[in-house]
Design a protein around this motif. Sequence first.
Motif, PDB file in Angstrom:
ATOM      1  N   SER A   1      -9.052   4.287  -2.325  1.00 34.96           N
ATOM      2  CA  SER A   1      -9.547   3.086  -1.641  1.00 34.96           C
ATOM      3  C   SER A   1     -10.150   2.077  -2.606  1.00 34.96           C
ATOM      4  CB  SER A   1     -10.598   3.474  -0.593  1.00 34.96           C
ATOM      5  OG  SER A   1     -10.057   4.339   0.378  1.00 34.96           O
TER       6      SER A   1
ATOM      7  N   PHE B   1      -7.706  -1.506  -4.682  1.00 38.90           N
ATOM      8  CA  PHE B   1      -7.652  -2.895  -4.232  1.00 38.90           C
ATOM      9  C   PHE B   1      -9.038  -3.534  -4.278  1.00 38.90           C
ATOM     10  CE2 PHE B   1      -7.945  -6.020  -0.769  1.00 38.90           C
ATOM     11  CZ  PHE B   1      -6.972  -6.913  -1.184  1.00 38.90           C
TER      12      PHE B   1
ATOM     13  N   ASP C   1     -10.687   0.704   6.201  1.00 40.43           N
ATOM     14  CA  ASP C   1      -9.440   0.731   6.970  1.00 40.43           C
ATOM     15  C   ASP C   1      -8.209   0.913   6.075  1.00 40.43           C
ATOM     16  OD1 ASP C   1      -9.517  -1.674   5.705  1.00 40.43           O
ATOM     17  OD2 ASP C   1      -8.810  -2.851   7.400  1.00 40.43           O
ATOM     18  N   ASN C   2      -8.373   1.642   4.987  1.00 40.89           N
ATOM     19  CA  ASN C   2      -7.247   1.873   4.079  1.00 40.89           C
ATOM     20  C   ASN C   2      -6.377   2.990   4.653  1.00 40.89           C
ATOM     21  OD1 ASN C   2      -5.571   1.846   1.864  1.00 40.89           O
ATOM     22  ND2 ASN C   2      -7.261   1.715   0.397  1.00 40.89           N
ATOM     23  N   THR C   3      -5.584   2.652   5.660  1.00 45.51           N
ATOM     24  CA  THR C   3      -4.895   3.664   6.460  1.00 45.51           C
ATOM     25  C   THR C   3      -3.768   4.342   5.692  1.00 45.51           C
ATOM     26  OG1 THR C   3      -5.383   2.303   8.396  1.00 45.51           O
ATOM     27  CG2 THR C   3      -3.771   4.077   8.660  1.00 45.51           C
TER      28      THR C   3
ATOM     29  N   VAL D   1      -2.907   4.582   2.385  1.00 47.97           N
ATOM     30  CA  VAL D   1      -3.300   5.427   1.261  1.00 47.97           C
ATOM     31  C   VAL D   1      -4.016   6.677   1.763  1.00 47.97           C
ATOM     32  CG1 VAL D   1      -4.767   5.548  -0.790  1.00 47.97           C
ATOM     33  CG2 VAL D   1      -3.407   3.498  -0.345  1.00 47.97           C
TER      34      VAL D   1
ATOM     35  N   GLU E   1       0.814  -1.209   0.000  1.00 52.81           N
ATOM     36  CA  GLU E   1       0.000   0.000   0.000  1.00 52.81           C
ATOM     37  C   GLU E   1       0.848   1.260   0.000  1.00 52.81           C
ATOM     38  OE1 GLU E   1      -3.113   0.269   2.831  1.00 52.81           O
ATOM     39  OE2 GLU E   1      -3.856  -1.752   2.479  1.00 52.81           O
TER      40      GLU E   1
ATOM     41  N   LEU F   1     -13.553  -3.334   3.057  1.00 58.51           N
ATOM     42  CA  LEU F   1     -12.122  -3.186   2.794  1.00 58.51           C
ATOM     43  C   LEU F   1     -11.715  -1.718   2.728  1.00 58.51           C
ATOM     44  CD1 LEU F   1     -11.599  -5.950   0.080  1.00 58.51           C
ATOM     45  CD2 LEU F   1     -10.754  -5.987   2.437  1.00 58.51           C
ATOM     46  N   SER F   2     -12.633  -0.862   2.305  1.00 58.84           N
ATOM     47  CA  SER F   2     -12.315   0.556   2.152  1.00 58.84           C
ATOM     48  C   SER F   2     -12.371   1.315   3.473  1.00 58.84           C
ATOM     49  CB  SER F   2     -13.285   1.201   1.148  1.00 58.84           C
ATOM     50  OG  SER F   2     -13.206   0.565  -0.109  1.00 58.84           O
TER      51      SER F   2
END
Length: 313
Positions: free
Chosen positions: A179, A182, A242-244, A246, A145, A239-240
């Motif tokens: 986000s 992925f 906790d996209n820390t 990015v 990431e 999944l979006s």
Amino acid sequence: MTPPEAMTQTETILRARPTATGPSGAGGAPRRGRAHRSWSDVAFTVWGVLVMLFLFLPIIVIVIYSFNTGRLLVSWDGFGFDAFRTIIEKPAIQNAVRVSMITAFIAAIIATVLGTLAGIAMARYPGKWVWWFLSLLLLVSVTPEIVDAVALLPFFVLLGQDFGVGMFNDGIVRLSVGSSLFATAVVSYIVRARLVGQDANLEEASADLYAKPITTFRRITLALAMPAVLAGFLLAFTLSLDNTIVAAFVQVSGTTPWPVYVLSAVRSGLRPEIAAVSTIMLLLTLVALALVALVLKRAGDSATQIARTMTGG
């Protein structure tokens, strides 16, 4: 042989046979003792329990500490709901959660649209290009990431400032696009796994009946893929959240998402309200996964098929 003698011999034979209610069990069959488990079965059972504890014990701890009434998360003072009340009273937490929910929803929509089209194309138009495309999706999935974050930041700056596309200066747009990368790959895997095992006879029959391609796509292809589309949307949403990494790179002032807020809060000490919001988001994730399984089950999938679809296998 006279009848009384015949009756006497019959009674003798019946008495000699084992009865159904005898000590040996039903039908006279000898009872078998409980099968002894081998040491390998016991060892694997214990090992499985230890692995589950290793995976879920930290989550259980954070859920328990979300009910801590102390000032700091690591200092247990008592059981209560003060941390959940603090969420309502703190505008900064409310704004961070709101930004995360909005960006996750938009990212899930982007990922669902792009991933659904990609998954249908891979399932219905097989060829060498599919393996090249799957390789690209795999590259997106395994790329760290931090690499995506470092690449996205100058890309958004280039589009927003140099090319004058003002929407890429907005924090919500940046977070949503970042986000969705992925998540798009995940939705593509899921939709392809759903359609690749289903015959295309219905779509061919629709074309033979002179249905327009858009009608066939809407009423046949999309209907067949709809359980996987809904499952992909829910998974992309979770999944979006906790996209820390990015989010930390592409955010702008005023649109700080929840993971970045937690990351900055670590410097001054974790508070129980951090664990409280984390518990709420955990529940949302579990609800989303349960809905995914329910949607696939109502579509007639078995437990193996549900696991296969959710993992894109």
